[in-house]
Enzyme design. Sequence first.
Site, mmCIF file in Angstrom:
data_model
loop_
_atom_site.group_PDB
_atom_site.id
_atom_site.type_symbol
_atom_site.label_atom_id
_atom_site.label_comp_id
_atom_site.label_asym_id
_atom_site.label_seq_id
_atom_site.Cartn_x
_atom_site.Cartn_y
_atom_site.Cartn_z
ATOM 1 N N HIS A 163 5.008 4.327 12.778
ATOM 2 C CA HIS A 163 5.209 4.285 11.323
ATOM 3 C C HIS A 163 6.222 5.374 10.973
ATOM 4 C CE1 HIS A 163 3.245 4.101 7.138
ATOM 5 N NE2 HIS A 163 3.906 5.236 7.066
ATOM 6 N N CYS A 205 4.171 9.229 0.523
ATOM 7 C CA CYS A 205 2.809 9.674 0.237
ATOM 8 C C CYS A 205 2.819 10.641 -0.942
ATOM 9 C CB CYS A 205 2.211 10.365 1.460
ATOM 10 S SG CYS A 205 0.596 11.080 1.114
ATOM 11 N N HIS A 211 9.259 7.022 8.302
ATOM 12 C CA HIS A 211 9.875 7.106 6.969
ATOM 13 C C HIS A 211 11.348 7.461 7.145
ATOM 14 C CE1 HIS A 211 6.494 6.812 4.039
ATOM 15 N NE2 HIS A 211 5.822 6.872 5.180
ATOM 16 N N ARG A 224 0.842 -1.204 0.000
ATOM 17 C CA ARG A 224 0.000 0.000 0.000
ATOM 18 C C ARG A 224 0.880 1.259 0.000
ATOM 19 N NH1 ARG A 224 -0.674 4.694 2.556
ATOM 20 N NH2 ARG A 224 -0.331 3.693 4.568
ATOM 21 N N ASP A 225 1.504 1.555 1.109
ATOM 22 C CA ASP A 225 2.320 2.781 1.189
ATOM 23 C C ASP A 225 3.464 2.722 0.176
ATOM 24 O OD1 ASP A 225 2.968 5.261 2.149
ATOM 25 O OD2 ASP A 225 3.485 4.639 4.167
ATOM 26 N N ASN A 252 9.603 4.349 3.240
ATOM 27 C CA ASN A 252 9.342 3.902 4.608
ATOM 28 C C ASN A 252 10.593 3.277 5.214
ATOM 29 O OD1 ASN A 252 6.573 3.839 3.291
ATOM 30 N ND2 ASN A 252 6.068 3.277 5.384
HETATM 31 N N1 COA Z 1 -13.428 4.666 -3.355
HETATM 32 C C1 COA Z 1 -13.652 4.901 -4.671
HETATM 33 N N2 COA Z 1 -14.142 6.027 -5.154
HETATM 34 C C2 COA Z 1 -14.438 6.998 -4.270
HETATM 35 C C3 COA Z 1 -14.237 6.833 -2.892
HETATM 36 C C4 COA Z 1 -13.697 5.613 -2.447
HETATM 37 N N3 COA Z 1 -13.450 5.372 -1.159
HETATM 38 N N4 COA Z 1 -14.621 7.945 -2.279
HETATM 39 C C5 COA Z 1 -15.051 8.791 -3.221
HETATM 40 N N5 COA Z 1 -14.941 8.210 -4.436
HETATM 41 C C6 COA Z 1 -15.255 8.766 -5.747
HETATM 42 C C7 COA Z 1 -16.579 9.491 -5.825
HETATM 43 O O1 COA Z 1 -17.577 8.581 -6.129
HETATM 44 C C8 COA Z 1 -16.327 10.468 -6.926
HETATM 45 O O2 COA Z 1 -16.378 9.803 -8.166
HETATM 46 P P1 COA Z 1 -16.891 10.567 -9.498
HETATM 47 O O3 COA Z 1 -15.943 11.700 -9.715
HETATM 48 O O4 COA Z 1 -16.793 9.511 -10.544
HETATM 49 O O5 COA Z 1 -18.269 11.019 -9.176
HETATM 50 C C9 COA Z 1 -14.903 10.875 -6.726
HETATM 51 O O6 COA Z 1 -14.281 9.773 -6.017
HETATM 52 C C10 COA Z 1 -14.755 12.122 -5.897
HETATM 53 O O7 COA Z 1 -15.502 11.989 -4.715
HETATM 54 P P2 COA Z 1 -15.704 13.149 -3.663
HETATM 55 O O8 COA Z 1 -16.626 12.663 -2.617
HETATM 56 O O9 COA Z 1 -16.058 14.438 -4.369
HETATM 57 O O10 COA Z 1 -14.316 13.237 -3.018
HETATM 58 P P3 COA Z 1 -13.018 14.094 -3.328
HETATM 59 O O11 COA Z 1 -12.798 14.351 -4.766
HETATM 60 O O12 COA Z 1 -13.050 15.221 -2.396
HETATM 61 O O13 COA Z 1 -11.924 13.020 -2.854
HETATM 62 C C11 COA Z 1 -11.245 11.210 -1.414
HETATM 63 C C12 COA Z 1 -11.896 12.558 -1.517
HETATM 64 C C13 COA Z 1 -11.039 10.939 0.049
HETATM 65 C C14 COA Z 1 -12.159 10.150 -2.016
HETATM 66 C C15 COA Z 1 -9.905 11.206 -2.186
HETATM 67 O O14 COA Z 1 -9.203 12.379 -1.893
HETATM 68 C C16 COA Z 1 -9.036 10.025 -1.850
HETATM 69 O O15 COA Z 1 -9.360 8.894 -2.184
HETATM 70 N N6 COA Z 1 -7.904 10.233 -1.192
HETATM 71 C C17 COA Z 1 -6.996 9.180 -0.787
HETATM 72 C C18 COA Z 1 -5.642 9.728 -0.643
HETATM 73 C C19 COA Z 1 -4.646 8.638 -0.285
HETATM 74 O O16 COA Z 1 -4.809 7.480 -0.557
HETATM 75 N N7 COA Z 1 -3.549 9.067 0.317
HETATM 76 C C20 COA Z 1 -2.476 8.212 0.663
HETATM 77 C C21 COA Z 1 -2.745 7.400 1.852
HETATM 78 S S1 COA Z 1 -2.871 8.330 3.324
HETATM 79 ZN ZN ZN Z 2 3.795 6.285 5.262
#
Ligand code: COA
Ligand code: ZN
Length: 304
Positions: A201, A234, A203, A9-10, A243
């Site tokens: 955790h 990240c 890095h 994942r990370d 990491n």
């Molecule tokens: N899984 C899949 N799709 C998701 C989702 C999830 N958990 N949560 C939201 N979505 C989809 C929505 O359905 C939407 O799809 P569309 O554009 O086709 O309609 C799109 O993502 C945007 O959703 P929205 O609610 O407007 O969220 P956002 O654009 O503000 O994004 C997150 C918020 C949290 C979903 C997004 O920023 C994210 O996934 N971040 C993860 C970051 C990450 O992994 N960081 C590293 C680890 S810490």
């Molecule tokens: Zn990390």
Amino acid sequence: VLINEVGARDGLQNQPVQVSCDDKLRLIEALAAAGVRAIEATSFVSPKAVPQMADADHLFPRLAHPDRIAYSALVPNRRGLERARAAGVKEIAVVLSATDTMNRRNINMSLDEAQAMCVDTVRAAVADGVRAKAYVAVAFECPFEGAVAPARVLALSESMFAAGAQEVVIADTIGAAAPAAVTRLLRECVAHFGAARLSAHFHDTRAMAMANAWAALEQGIRKFDASVGGLGGCPFAPGAAGNAATEDLVVLFEQCGYDTGVDLDRLRQAVALAGALTGRAVGGRTTTWLQAGEEKQARQAHTA
Ligand code: COA
Ligand code: ZN
């Protein structure tokens, strides 16, 4: 000491290459063969935000040895939790960054919104019999807002425990911590919550991950995230390098008399595979040393 392997994942979320679902499963299998007992396998996040994790729904149900390996997955919201449950996930991790800006960059929410979202997600998971842990990310320093006060990390951790989280992971997301800061923060966290409910955790951005892990161990922490070959970082936190490498932590702990249950020779095979799959010369600092030892053994066997 329990190593929670987060390479799949990370480690892979930030790679320029897209590793296929089959190859991810091969890597996870290699880690399982090495004796790793806890693996964060993927994240159920938006595929637009992190395309490398778009295969989570297909990957998770195919993980082998669910009887002996604690697999977990990261989820950013309720949607992620629902996907995770459908895929058979028994343990989730939510991410609460300690600053407003980091939450906005990572999950597009303010700190307050992120906290409410994490509380809600943890509650829903626990109500459903899913184990929940919470990362408190950028717990030492934020790439946007600078130093983070320990009191804030304690308060955020407290809110996650209150919501029902079984574990809080204190995360130095960008590798900005030094052992003195680790000692200060973890001493307080352990005093408040007990070491058994905490993990760390780190890095290795500034080559301090081992020293930081040792400082955490001295405070009683026995659970550590680590990534095979030191892969990681990240995508939303500038400056976040790899990491703590699993092999480095294993050597550190084993040489100091702590049992990790991980077989180093087999782990090295997983490190080699991680390097081959990502096309990067990955390897913790111990890799060269381990290789040299192996070559010497081979020479001795030859002479004998
Ligand atoms: N899984 C899949 N799709 C998701 C989702 C999830 N958990 N949560 C939201 N979505 C989809 C929505 O359905 C939407 O799809 P569309 O554009 O086709 O309609 C799109 O993502 C945007 O959703 P929205 O609610 O407007 O969220 P956002 O654009 O503000 O994004 C997150 C918020 C949290 C979903 C997004 O920023 C994210 O996934 N971040 C993860 C970051 C990450 O992994 N960081 C590293 C680890 S810490
Ligand atoms: Zn990390």
